[in-house]
Design an enzyme around this catalytic site. Sequence first.
Site, short mmCIF file in Angstrom:
data_model
loop_
_atom_site.label_atom_id
_atom_site.label_comp_id
_atom_site.label_asym_id
_atom_site.label_seq_id
_atom_site.Cartn_x
_atom_site.Cartn_y
_atom_site.Cartn_z
N SER A 60 12.08 -36.64 -20.99
CA SER A 60 12.83 -37.42 -21.98
C SER A 60 14.29 -37.04 -21.82
O SER A 60 14.59 -35.95 -21.32
CB SER A 60 12.36 -37.03 -23.39
OG SER A 60 13.27 -37.49 -24.38
N TYR A 106 11.14 -30.94 -30.63
CA TYR A 106 10.93 -31.93 -29.56
C TYR A 106 11.91 -31.68 -28.42
O TYR A 106 11.54 -31.69 -27.25
CB TYR A 106 11.08 -33.34 -30.12
CG TYR A 106 10.80 -34.43 -29.11
CD1 TYR A 106 9.53 -34.63 -28.60
CD2 TYR A 106 11.82 -35.27 -28.66
CE1 TYR A 106 9.27 -35.63 -27.67
CE2 TYR A 106 11.58 -36.27 -27.73
CZ TYR A 106 10.30 -36.44 -27.24
OH TYR A 106 10.05 -37.43 -26.31
C1 8X3 Z 1 12.40 -39.99 -26.79
C2 8X3 Z 1 13.87 -40.11 -26.70
O1 8X3 Z 1 16.06 -39.87 -28.03
O2 8X3 Z 1 14.01 -39.89 -29.33
O3 8X3 Z 1 11.88 -39.14 -25.83
O4 8X3 Z 1 14.59 -37.98 -28.01
S1 8X3 Z 1 14.64 -39.42 -28.09
#
Ligand code: 8X3
Length: 254
Positions: A136, A149
């Site tokens: 990502s 994340y």
């Molecule tokens: C998803 C992109 O910008 O939400 O992997 O992190 S973001």
Amino acid sequence: MSPRTAVVTGASSGIGAATARQLAAAGYHVVLTARRAERLEALAKELTAAGHSATAYALDVTDRPAVDAFAASLDSVDVLFANAGGAFGADPVATGNPDDWRAMFEVNVMGVLNAVQALLPKLVTSGDGTIVVLSSTAGFTAYEGGGGYVAAKHGTHAIAATLRLELSGEPVRVIEIAPGMVKTDEFAVTRFRGDSDKAAAVYAGVAEPLTADDVADTVAWAVTRPSHVNIDLLVVRPRAQAAQHKVHRVVEEG
Ligand code: 8X3
């Protein structure tokens, strides 16, 4: 000649399902894996009805013994698309729930590691293997609320980058695809725990976020390059997102 086999994790929806469709159309026998068996069965049926080759295998990539048993069930593997992942919560680092962080680390880091470790011997034996890791832009750039994340996707990126070095000389390519803003049915809804208003706000005013098919295109393209061509890292964003924080939104009048 029997078709080459591509394993897709997280194939029950979004980028995984879209990529499974494209790899099947490109002639691969696609092995669909995810936790939700019914969705996988439906997709396998759809692909088979269209004349493609697909099988479904219910699998939680965070369950290492289950991933090992899955790997043992396969005769051969030519492509692994390590796609399963996700974001849980959007809290600041100061107040994020450690359980969410653990869950994100489990799926985005350990899940990729489990699939790679279990399938690598067969990818090497294939004589021409390809691993595609879905990271990502969060694996490269921090943003407020990205928390666990962002941390986990940095780990996903680190696996791909390290593995490529370590496999030098082996007949296995390591490709990393790093998408920015992609509008799928589940990603943002999962992140905001089912709050569809908050999920919709992520894409508010963005004319055309990427779709799962857009990302699947890049994966299928990278996988179908000649064996000696390694697409190390491909960052793909919508035109409206020039950078993580620079998103062009059209605000409605009134
Ligand atoms: C998803 C992109 O910008 O939400 O992997 O992190 S973001």
